[in-house]
Motif scaffolding. Structure first.
Motif, PDB file in Angstrom:
ATOM      1  N   THR B 164     -54.154  26.527  22.193  1.00 26.68           N
ATOM      2  CA  THR B 164     -52.721  27.312  22.333  1.00 26.68           C
ATOM      3  C   THR B 164     -51.711  26.312  22.625  1.00 26.68           C
ATOM      4  O   THR B 164     -51.990  25.708  23.663  1.00 26.68           O
ATOM      5  CB  THR B 164     -52.763  28.699  23.231  1.00 26.68           C
ATOM      6  OG1 THR B 164     -51.263  28.939  23.275  1.00 26.68           O
ATOM      7  CG2 THR B 164     -53.220  28.426  24.419  1.00 26.68           C
ATOM      8  N   LYS B 168     -48.218  28.925  20.150  1.00 25.50           N
ATOM      9  CA  LYS B 168     -48.489  28.740  18.774  1.00 25.50           C
ATOM     10  C   LYS B 168     -50.188  28.583  18.802  1.00 25.50           C
ATOM     11  O   LYS B 168     -50.794  27.981  19.767  1.00 25.50           O
ATOM     12  CB  LYS B 168     -47.916  27.533  18.127  1.00 25.50           C
ATOM     13  CG  LYS B 168     -46.400  27.894  17.978  1.00 25.50           C
ATOM     14  CD  LYS B 168     -46.230  29.091  17.148  1.00 25.50           C
ATOM     15  CE  LYS B 168     -44.548  29.363  17.034  1.00 25.50           C
ATOM     16  NZ  LYS B 168     -44.151  30.523  16.446  1.00 25.50           N
ATOM     17  N   TRP B 179     -53.394  35.508  21.345  1.00 25.00           N
ATOM     18  CA  TRP B 179     -53.495  35.646  22.847  1.00 25.00           C
ATOM     19  C   TRP B 179     -52.424  35.438  23.583  1.00 25.00           C
ATOM     20  O   TRP B 179     -52.202  35.892  24.785  1.00 25.00           O
ATOM     21  CB  TRP B 179     -54.843  34.836  23.292  1.00 25.00           C
ATOM     22  CG  TRP B 179     -55.948  35.744  22.960  1.00 25.00           C
ATOM     23  CD1 TRP B 179     -56.812  35.532  21.862  1.00 25.00           C
ATOM     24  CD2 TRP B 179     -56.456  37.082  23.840  1.00 25.00           C
ATOM     25  NE1 TRP B 179     -57.708  36.608  22.025  1.00 25.00           N
ATOM     26  CE2 TRP B 179     -57.401  37.243  23.356  1.00 25.00           C
ATOM     27  CE3 TRP B 179     -56.073  37.308  25.045  1.00 25.00           C
ATOM     28  CZ2 TRP B 179     -58.296  38.409  23.681  1.00 25.00           C
ATOM     29  CZ3 TRP B 179     -56.823  38.432  25.479  1.00 25.00           C
ATOM     30  CH2 TRP B 179     -57.807  39.002  24.638  1.00 25.00           C
TER      31      TRP B 179
HETATM   32  S1  SF4 Z   1     -54.822  32.489  18.456  1.00 23.75           S
HETATM   33 FE1  SF4 Z   1     -56.851  32.253  19.151  1.00 23.75          FE
HETATM   34  S2  SF4 Z   1     -57.700  30.226  18.296  1.00 23.75           S
HETATM   35 FE2  SF4 Z   1     -55.562  30.232  18.117  1.00 23.75          FE
HETATM   36  S3  SF4 Z   1     -54.715  29.166  19.778  1.00 23.75           S
HETATM   37 FE3  SF4 Z   1     -54.655  31.570  20.309  1.00 23.75          FE
HETATM   38  S4  SF4 Z   1     -56.719  31.794  21.321  1.00 23.75           S
HETATM   39 FE4  SF4 Z   1     -56.985  29.937  20.127  1.00 23.75          FE
END
Ligand code: SF4
Ligand code: SF4
Lengths: 305, 232
Positions: B164, B168, B179
């Protein structure tokens, strides 16, 4: 002893551990691994074999580990959850243990979109924290995820990774606690360049009492060129490269030597941080420099246990 | 709703070019809202196909029609006779509609004119975002109403991963890290500490990994059967 691996002995014995990374070849030659193993053998306590890093197909981590094991090296098998469901994961663990592999490092893995097969289907059946939990359960309860018994022992030393500077930073220590609660015995961090920031982060780790529950090895990447420094600063999430380092690399007469100096200074500071029990050197495509760094950092000889 | 996107014109042309009587058949519910397969799109596509046919010098009769929904039998009833006069149907409904019609239309092929993409919403006109993956075991009460299955690129249950970056996702600066959103939301709701618990492994068998799914509501089936008995 949970696994009896050399890495476990070094860490549990209270020594400052040194681990290094070995990238397997994009091909079938065992020699590539053997050459790197021979080069690094006396300079580290264990060697990580990466698992299709950045989603690029390479020789499997398991086979790389076996090749190292045959040379008397203690391998750390990296395992990502991107490419295997829970059936394959548990099956590979049984095989790895049978072949004498004792250390396993649990990771999510870079998204398949980055690799050389971007059209593939990622698996992500379980996540990296659940993988740690699964391995602990296999080792301590001798049980598969489904609850059935495993025949035989599963001696494993369980590792996880941590990216201290990925955001949200205030949550990262909590997530590390989750990994520790899940059963991680050791942690290898993403490369640290901003030591001041890392010292603050480690304070939070100590406040949570995590340094007493898990061995943290700080990641070190020797910088080969100014281009590499800039690239990591701008493109690699979770790596924080201070401007000062980029400037030093820009102004250096011999870039590689400056890179080594920077790495040595970082290692010296890392050694002084309370709760840091070792370093993990990731010299991607510059493995020859590892012996130089370990020697000049005064980390020789490695303990024989 | 179900979000779809029209297939590239060349791909559609390749599908229809060897037929003589083509019906471009739209659906006026989900796929109309996302401007992919409603009556209007059917009309436009039909005229483009006619133009292409005349440019290529081939004779194809291209008609167009649309009904309210392609996923329930009663909507087809008034038009089925007409539909059967064509020798292929280019359906602009979602994949559900193409399947459903294929099983009911006898020997006439039904081809998909759109790619069915995801379950999504319309945050702004012209923007569609995926928000749910139909996993069959909703956990939104644990994640502040933000779905990690559909919106985290790795479907992590204990995120965020190390990728992350400024909120983003590692896969792209155009994609929010689910997350990151979950943590922000949990903080706002004052229940961030819930995130410190390890979420257990998922049972994926409730979703598309457990084989095709079917839901039977016995009480509704029973009422229908009674009505039928009464009628006869
Ligand atoms: S959405 Fe999921 S895969 Fe993408 S950065 Fe966040 S935790 Fe990682
Ligand atoms: S948890 Fe499952 S049902 Fe709920 S929003 Fe996510 S994919 Fe949809």
């Amino acid at each position: 002893m949970k696994s009896g691996s050399n890495l476990e002995k070094v860490l549990e014995g209270g020594y400052f551990a040194v681990t290094a990374e070995v990238g397997p070849p994009k091909g079938t030659s065992a020699k590539v691994i053997q050459r790197k193993g021979e080069l690094l053998k006396t300079y580290c306590d264990a060697m990580n074999v990466t698992d299709n890093q950045t989603a690029i197909v390479r020789m499997s981590s398991l086979s790389g580990c076996v090749i190292l094991k045959e040379m008397g090296i203690d391998p750390v098998m990296q395992m990502v959850v991107r490419d295997r469901n829970r059936i394959a994961i548990q099956s590979d663990i049984l095989g790895a243990v049978a072949l004498g592999i004792r250390n396993v490092l649990c990771l999510s893995g870079d998204h398949q979109r980055f690799g050389n097969h971007p059209t593939t289907k990622g698996v992500y059946d379980i996540d990296s924290i659940q993988l740690v939990q699964t391995l602990k359960n296999m080792r301590d309860e001798k049980k598969f995820i489904c609850g059935e018994e495993i025949s035989g022992e599963v001696p494993l030393y369980i590792g996880a990774v941590e990216t201290p500077f990925a955001d949200p930073i205030e949550y990262r220590v909590k997530r590390l606690a989750k990994k520790v609660n899940a059963g991680a015995d050791f942690i290898q961090t993403q490369a640290i360049f901003d030591v001041a920031k890392f010292i603050k982060w480690m304070e939070m780790v100590r406040d949570e009492g995590l340094d007493k529950q898990v061995h943290i090895l700080a990641g070190v990447i020797p910088i080969k060129s100014v281009g590499m420094a800039r690239y990591m600063k701008d493109n690699v999430s979770g790596i924080s490269v201070p401007d000062e380092i980029v400037t030093r690399m820009e102004e250096a007469k011999v870039a590689k030597e400056e890179g080594v100096k920077i790495a040595l200074e970082i290692i010296e500071q890392l050694e002084d941080i309370d709760g840091i029990h070792g370093i993990h050197i990731m010299a991607v495509a510059w493995e020859d420099i590892v012996p130089v760094i370990v020697e000049r950092a005064g980390l020789l000889p490695r303990p024989i246990l | 709703m179900i979000i779809g996107k029209q297939k590239p014109f060349e791909e559609i042309w390749d599908m229809i070019k060897n037929f003589k009587k083509v019906l471009v058949f739209g659906c006026n519910t989900c796929v109309a809202i996302c401007h992919a397969g409603g009556g209007k799109e059917a009309e436009i596509l039909a005229s483009m196909l006619r133009m292409r046919a005349s440019l290529e010098g081939v004779e194809i009769e291209v008609k167009h029609a649309a009904i309210e929904r392609h996923c329930e039998p009663e909507f087809f009833e008034p038009v089925m006779d007409n539909v059967r006069t064509s020798d292929m149907v280019l359906s602009l409904a979602c994949g559900v509609g193409v399947n459903f019609l294929s099983e009911r239309i006898g020997n006439i092929p039904v081809y998909p004119g759109i790619n069915t993409e995801f379950y999504g919403a319309v945050p702004k006109a012209g923007i569609f975002t995926e928000l749910c993956a139909g996993c069959g075991d909703c956990i939104l009460h644990l994640t502040g109403g933000i779905c990690p299955i559909a919106r985290c690129a790795k479907s992590l249950m204990n995120g965020p991963c190390g990728g992350t970056n400024n909120g983003k996702c590692e896969i792209s600066q155009d994609v929010d890290c689910a997350w990151y959103l979950i943590l922000e939301r949990m903080k706002k709701l004052g229940i961030l500490e819930k995130m410190f618990e390890i979420q257990p492994l998922r049972d994926w068998s409730t979703g598309m990994y457990g084989g095709p799914r079917r839901i039977i509501l016995d009480h509704i089936e029973e009422v229908e059967a009674q009505e039928e008995r009464k009628g006869s």
